[in-house]
Motif scaffolding. Structure first.
Motif, PDB file in Angstrom:
ATOM      1  N   PRO A 185      10.850  73.612  64.288  1.00  0.00           N
ATOM      2  CA  PRO A 185      10.293  72.402  64.926  1.00  0.00           C
ATOM      3  C   PRO A 185       8.769  72.382  64.954  1.00  0.00           C
ATOM      4  CG  PRO A 185      12.039  73.381  66.280  1.00  0.00           C
ATOM      5  CD  PRO A 185      11.759  74.355  65.189  1.00  0.00           C
ATOM      6  N   ARG A 186       8.156  73.566  64.957  1.00  0.00           N
ATOM      7  CA  ARG A 186       6.686  73.619  65.017  1.00  0.00           C
ATOM      8  C   ARG A 186       6.037  73.117  63.730  1.00  0.00           C
ATOM      9  NH1 ARG A 186       5.103  79.564  66.588  1.00  0.00           N
ATOM     10  NH2 ARG A 186       6.578  79.918  64.896  1.00  0.00           N
ATOM     11  N   SER A 187       6.828  73.082  62.642  1.00  0.00           N
ATOM     12  CA  SER A 187       6.259  72.623  61.364  1.00  0.00           C
ATOM     13  C   SER A 187       5.924  71.134  61.402  1.00  0.00           C
ATOM     14  CB  SER A 187       7.232  72.911  60.216  1.00  0.00           C
ATOM     15  OG  SER A 187       8.384  72.099  60.310  1.00  0.00           O
ATOM     16  N   LYS A 188       6.393  70.419  62.436  1.00  0.00           N
ATOM     17  CA  LYS A 188       6.087  68.983  62.571  1.00  0.00           C
ATOM     18  C   LYS A 188       4.854  68.745  63.474  1.00  0.00           C
ATOM     19  CE  LYS A 188      10.232  68.223  60.691  1.00  0.00           C
ATOM     20  NZ  LYS A 188      10.809  69.572  60.719  1.00  0.00           N
ATOM     21  N   ARG A 189       4.341  69.828  64.087  1.00  0.00           N
ATOM     22  CA  ARG A 189       3.221  69.683  65.035  1.00  0.00           C
ATOM     23  C   ARG A 189       1.896  69.899  64.324  1.00  0.00           C
ATOM     24  NH1 ARG A 189       5.778  73.886  69.370  1.00  0.00           N
ATOM     25  NH2 ARG A 189       7.724  72.766  69.800  1.00  0.00           N
ATOM     26  N   LEU A 190       1.116  68.843  64.267  1.00  0.00           N
ATOM     27  CA  LEU A 190      -0.204  68.901  63.626  1.00  0.00           C
ATOM     28  C   LEU A 190      -1.045  70.003  64.270  1.00  0.00           C
ATOM     29  CD1 LEU A 190      -1.872  67.358  61.481  1.00  0.00           C
ATOM     30  CD2 LEU A 190      -2.833  66.006  63.344  1.00  0.00           C
ATOM     31  N   GLY A 191      -1.655  70.853  63.450  1.00  0.00           N
ATOM     32  CA  GLY A 191      -2.503  71.915  63.971  1.00  0.00           C
ATOM     33  C   GLY A 191      -1.791  73.244  64.121  1.00  0.00           C
ATOM     34  N   ASP A 192      -0.471  73.226  64.130  1.00  0.00           N
ATOM     35  CA  ASP A 192       0.275  74.477  64.231  1.00  0.00           C
ATOM     36  C   ASP A 192       0.255  75.183  62.857  1.00  0.00           C
ATOM     37  OD1 ASP A 192       2.798  76.241  64.169  1.00  0.00           O
ATOM     38  OD2 ASP A 192       2.717  75.592  66.264  1.00  0.00           O
ATOM     39  N   PRO A 193       0.170  76.530  62.822  1.00  0.00           N
ATOM     40  CA  PRO A 193       0.191  77.247  61.541  1.00  0.00           C
ATOM     41  C   PRO A 193       1.425  76.900  60.683  1.00  0.00           C
ATOM     42  CG  PRO A 193      -0.431  78.753  63.307  1.00  0.00           C
ATOM     43  CD  PRO A 193      -0.066  77.455  63.955  1.00  0.00           C
ATOM     44  N   ALA A 194       2.560  76.659  61.347  1.00  0.00           N
ATOM     45  CA  ALA A 194       3.769  76.304  60.599  1.00  0.00           C
ATOM     46  C   ALA A 194       3.608  74.961  59.888  1.00  0.00           C
ATOM     47  CB  ALA A 194       4.975  76.257  61.535  1.00  0.00           C
ATOM     48  N   PHE A 195       2.850  74.034  60.518  1.00  0.00           N
ATOM     49  CA  PHE A 195       2.579  72.722  59.906  1.00  0.00           C
ATOM     50  C   PHE A 195       1.769  72.912  58.619  1.00  0.00           C
ATOM     51  CE2 PHE A 195       0.072  68.938  59.156  1.00  0.00           C
ATOM     52  CZ  PHE A 195       0.974  67.904  59.378  1.00  0.00           C
ATOM     53  N   GLN A 196       0.747  73.764  58.706  1.00  0.00           N
ATOM     54  CA  GLN A 196      -0.104  74.041  57.549  1.00  0.00           C
ATOM     55  C   GLN A 196       0.690  74.723  56.432  1.00  0.00           C
ATOM     56  OE1 GLN A 196      -3.128  72.987  57.045  1.00  0.00           O
ATOM     57  NE2 GLN A 196      -3.307  73.989  55.048  1.00  0.00           N
ATOM     58  N   GLN A 197       1.558  75.666  56.821  1.00  0.00           N
ATOM     59  CA  GLN A 197       2.386  76.366  55.834  1.00  0.00           C
ATOM     60  C   GLN A 197       3.321  75.384  55.128  1.00  0.00           C
ATOM     61  OE1 GLN A 197       5.028  79.338  57.464  1.00  0.00           O
ATOM     62  NE2 GLN A 197       5.389  80.314  55.477  1.00  0.00           N
ATOM     63  N   ARG A 198       3.897  74.478  55.893  1.00  0.00           N
ATOM     64  CA  ARG A 198       4.795  73.470  55.317  1.00  0.00           C
ATOM     65  C   ARG A 198       4.052  72.599  54.309  1.00  0.00           C
ATOM     66  NH1 ARG A 198       6.015  68.125  56.495  1.00  0.00           N
ATOM     67  NH2 ARG A 198       8.198  67.476  56.161  1.00  0.00           N
ATOM     68  N   ALA A 199       2.843  72.152  54.685  1.00  0.00           N
ATOM     69  CA  ALA A 199       2.041  71.295  53.800  1.00  0.00           C
ATOM     70  C   ALA A 199       1.689  72.029  52.501  1.00  0.00           C
ATOM     71  CB  ALA A 199       0.771  70.852  54.516  1.00  0.00           C
ATOM     72  N   GLU A 200       1.344  73.301  52.620  1.00  0.00           N
ATOM     73  CA  GLU A 200       0.985  74.082  51.423  1.00  0.00           C
ATOM     74  C   GLU A 200       2.188  74.263  50.506  1.00  0.00           C
ATOM     75  OE1 GLU A 200      -0.626  77.699  52.981  1.00  0.00           O
ATOM     76  OE2 GLU A 200      -2.503  76.756  53.658  1.00  0.00           O
ATOM     77  N   LEU A 201       3.348  74.534  51.095  1.00  0.00           N
ATOM     78  CA  LEU A 201       4.554  74.726  50.282  1.00  0.00           C
ATOM     79  C   LEU A 201       4.982  73.428  49.597  1.00  0.00           C
ATOM     80  CD1 LEU A 201       6.563  77.111  52.626  1.00  0.00           C
ATOM     81  CD2 LEU A 201       5.775  77.648  50.316  1.00  0.00           C
ATOM     82  N   ILE A 202       4.801  72.299  50.276  1.00  0.00           N
ATOM     83  CA  ILE A 202       5.114  71.006  49.655  1.00  0.00           C
ATOM     84  C   ILE A 202       4.249  70.802  48.412  1.00  0.00           C
ATOM     85  CG2 ILE A 202       4.772  68.507  49.947  1.00  0.00           C
ATOM     86  CD1 ILE A 202       5.934  68.863  52.791  1.00  0.00           C
ATOM     87  N   GLU A 203       2.968  71.096  48.505  1.00  0.00           N
ATOM     88  CA  GLU A 203       2.070  70.921  47.359  1.00  0.00           C
ATOM     89  C   GLU A 203       2.405  71.889  46.231  1.00  0.00           C
ATOM     90  OE1 GLU A 203      -0.029  68.416  46.728  1.00  0.00           O
ATOM     91  OE2 GLU A 203       0.939  67.685  48.561  1.00  0.00           O
ATOM     92  N   LEU A 204       2.753  73.124  46.579  1.00  0.00           N
ATOM     93  CA  LEU A 204       3.136  74.097  45.550  1.00  0.00           C
ATOM     94  C   LEU A 204       4.400  73.645  44.811  1.00  0.00           C
ATOM     95  CD1 LEU A 204       2.463  77.451  47.461  1.00  0.00           C
ATOM     96  CD2 LEU A 204       1.410  76.775  45.289  1.00  0.00           C
ATOM     97  N   CYS A 205       5.378  73.184  45.573  1.00  0.00           N
ATOM     98  CA  CYS A 205       6.613  72.670  44.954  1.00  0.00           C
ATOM     99  C   CYS A 205       6.306  71.507  44.015  1.00  0.00           C
ATOM    100  CB  CYS A 205       7.597  72.200  46.019  1.00  0.00           C
ATOM    101  SG  CYS A 205       8.396  73.515  46.941  1.00  0.00           S
ATOM    102  N   LYS A 206       5.590  70.538  44.506  1.00  0.00           N
ATOM    103  CA  LYS A 206       5.284  69.343  43.709  1.00  0.00           C
ATOM    104  C   LYS A 206       4.510  69.718  42.444  1.00  0.00           C
ATOM    105  CE  LYS A 206       3.870  65.629  45.908  1.00  0.00           C
ATOM    106  NZ  LYS A 206       3.149  64.796  46.895  1.00  0.00           N
ATOM    107  N   ASN A 207       3.555  70.615  42.594  1.00  0.00           N
ATOM    108  CA  ASN A 207       2.716  71.020  41.468  1.00  0.00           C
ATOM    109  C   ASN A 207       3.554  71.665  40.359  1.00  0.00           C
ATOM    110  OD1 ASN A 207       0.285  71.674  40.021  1.00  0.00           O
ATOM    111  ND2 ASN A 207       0.446  73.746  40.819  1.00  0.00           N
ATOM    112  N   HIS A 208       4.415  72.605  40.735  1.00  0.00           N
ATOM    113  CA  HIS A 208       5.208  73.302  39.714  1.00  0.00           C
ATOM    114  C   HIS A 208       6.305  72.417  39.135  1.00  0.00           C
ATOM    115  CE1 HIS A 208       3.360  77.255  39.701  1.00  0.00           C
ATOM    116  NE2 HIS A 208       3.249  77.172  41.012  1.00  0.00           N
ATOM    117  N   PHE A 209       6.952  71.587  39.951  1.00  0.00           N
ATOM    118  CA  PHE A 209       7.965  70.681  39.401  1.00  0.00           C
ATOM    119  C   PHE A 209       7.328  69.670  38.443  1.00  0.00           C
ATOM    120  CE2 PHE A 209      10.773  71.475  43.349  1.00  0.00           C
ATOM    121  CZ  PHE A 209      11.500  72.453  42.677  1.00  0.00           C
TER     122      PHE A 209
END
Length: 493
Positions: free
Chosen positions: A305-329
């Motif tokens: 649930p913390r991945s939806k909270r702006l400013g939380d480290p989990a939010f940042q990790q989620r955003a980075e993983l989304i970009e990595l996925c999109k980039n490689h696909f």
């Protein structure tokens, strides 16, 4: 040569055994992708360079690069002379056949005839040869290899080729390995005789390792079949041994990475895939596999649930993983927009997760317009588009359209089954809400009709027509079903 002589020459060429007379042609293979894979293989696998140059010549000729194709064949011939002088005549048959075809496509018909003459001289050595070719193990094996490398629709034929090669050369490591590979692929396909537990391929990979105990690719492929059968301890040992024996073979790295991804050791999988990417930087397959690893990490983070909270480290990790996925696909499908459909669908799933709905709709609209694509790919597109409409847009009506389109494609795949299951669920849910929903009965009728379930289809259409007697689509379907039963003297099943 006059036109009559040219036609006669073509009749002779069609009797040859070479890449130009085997199944896959321009419409059946992704030429750009195959060219890239062959160039990567030439760069990283010295053992089979002659074979790869031969197939590259075929691809170049289909793309109109005939001069380049001739250079490829010269390289293949040179490698065969240097490495297989004692078996040169056996191994050159396919190369000379390819030469003849390329020169024919270039309009150099005298040159084409000269290679037919060479083949005729060679084939006199073999007792059962025809005038221009001989079905010896080397020819059967090469044909099987070519079919195996091209498209899944040719796997059964490839299997038969390897069996023929092994009849006369049972201890040949390469043909034993190829036979194991084609068995393992057929075991995963619904509707094939081999579709079962991976016992046949497992036995065959063990046969390869009897003949060559240090065969890294056979080790990792056997490990994957063992992993599938929950024999994980032996599988892990095989993968570790393979990486020690063949640390720089791209195929060993990619299969080992798949093993670690399925084992949930995603960091190890990414490490191996990136090592492979250093050797073959344009590999769309490796980019796709890296994307799958990051997607697995993303789905784990997304549950937090913390991945939806702006400013939380989990939010940042989620955003980075989304970009990595999109980039490689993206790097996986952009060079192959018409053929690497699965990478595009994986990209849309990430965009959906990130609520980039406009982007997703645009991609689905483009994919749904594609014409000449493999039937299972068409069904996968319909399935994913339907699920998007159902789950993200809450549109049962649009989802039904896509699921029905998927069912209409003539291919017995797991995607078709999922389209059917979703249609059934939606219709039954609608009927629970309103038993007098004629459209739901009609959808069930169409579903049963596409499945060949005539009795159930008739019952559903009759119920739909009771509620909507003037519906021409249901009337037409009902008449067609009754006529088919009458014409075939068939009782409803």
């Amino acid at each position: 040569m006059c036109d009559q002589e040219k036609d006669l020459l073509k009749v002779k060429l069609e009797q040859l055994q070479c890449h130009f007379t085997w199944g896959p042609q321009r419409d059946n293979i992704d030429l750009d992708d195959m060219k890239q894979r062959l160039e990567d293989s030439i760069q990283t696998n010295e053992k089979y360079q002659g074979r790869f140059y031969n197939q590259l010549a075929f691809v170049n000729c289909l793309q109109g690069n005939c001069e380049e194709a001739i250079q490829n064949l010269k390289e293949a011939e040179k490698i065969l002379r240097e490495n297989h002088e004692d078996e040169f005549d056996k191994r050159i048959i396919i190369t000379y056949g390819n030469y003849a075809w390329v020169y024919y496509h270039m309009g150099q018909l005298t040159e084409a005839q000269s290679y037919l003459d060479k083949l005729e001289r060679i084939c006199k050595q073999f007792p059962d040869a025809s005038r221009y070719t001989s079905m010896i193990p080397e020819v059967y094996g090469e044909k099987g290899r070519s079919l195996l490398k091209s498209s899944s629709q040719y796997y059964e034929e490839a299997k038969e080729c390897f069996l023929k090669a092994l009849e006369e050369d049972p201890d040949n490591v390469e043909w034993n390995e190829c036979y194991a590979i084609v068995l393992s692929r057929l075991e995963t396909f619904p509707g094939t005789p081999e579709n079962c537990e991976p016992t046949q391929s497992m036995k065959q990979f063990r046969r390869v390792l009897e003949l060559d105990p240090d065969h890294g690719e056979a080790m990792v492929l056997l490990a994957l079949t063992l992993q599938q059968s929950n024999q994980s301890e032996e599988a892990l040992e095989l993968v570790e041994n393979a990486l020690q024996a063949s640390p720089n073979l791209p195929h060993v790295l990619r299969y080992a990475a798949k093993f670690y991804r399925l084992k949930e050791d995603l960091d190890k999988a990414v490490e191996l895939l990136k090592k492979g990417l250093e050797m073959t930087p344009h590999s769309t397959f490796l980019h796709h596999q890296i994307g799958l690893c990051y997607r697995k990490k993303l789905l784990s983070v997304h549950k937090n649930p913390r991945s939806k909270r702006l400013g939380d480290p989990a939010f940042q990790q989620r955003a980075e993983l989304i970009e990595l996925c999109k980039n490689h696909f993206k790097k996986a499908f952009e060079p192959r927009p018409l053929t690497f459909i699965w990478a595009q669908l994986d990209f849309t799933r990430i965009c959906t997760l990130n609520e980039e709905y406009e982007n997703v709709e645009e991609i689905y609209n483009n994919l749904l317009k594609l014409g000449s694509i493999r039937p299972e790919n068409k069904q996968a597109i319909c399935l994913e588009a339907g699920l998007f409409e159902l789950q993200e847009k809450n549109s049962e009506a649009n989802a039904i359209i896509h699921f029905l389109e998927g069912m209409k494609v003539d291919c017995n795949s797991k995607e078709r089954k999922k389209c059917r299951d979703n249609l059934k669920s939606i219709s039954e849910r609608q009927l629970r809400r309103n038993p007098r929903n004629s459209k739901a009965h009609g959808v069930l009728g169409l579903m049963h009709q596409l499945d060949g379930e005539k009795r159930e289809a008739i019952e559903s259409f009759e119920k739909a027509l009771e509620l909507e007697p003037d519906n021409e689509e249901y009337l037409s379907a009902l008449c067609e079903l009754r006529l088919s039963i009458s014409d075939n003297n068939d009782f409803p099943n």
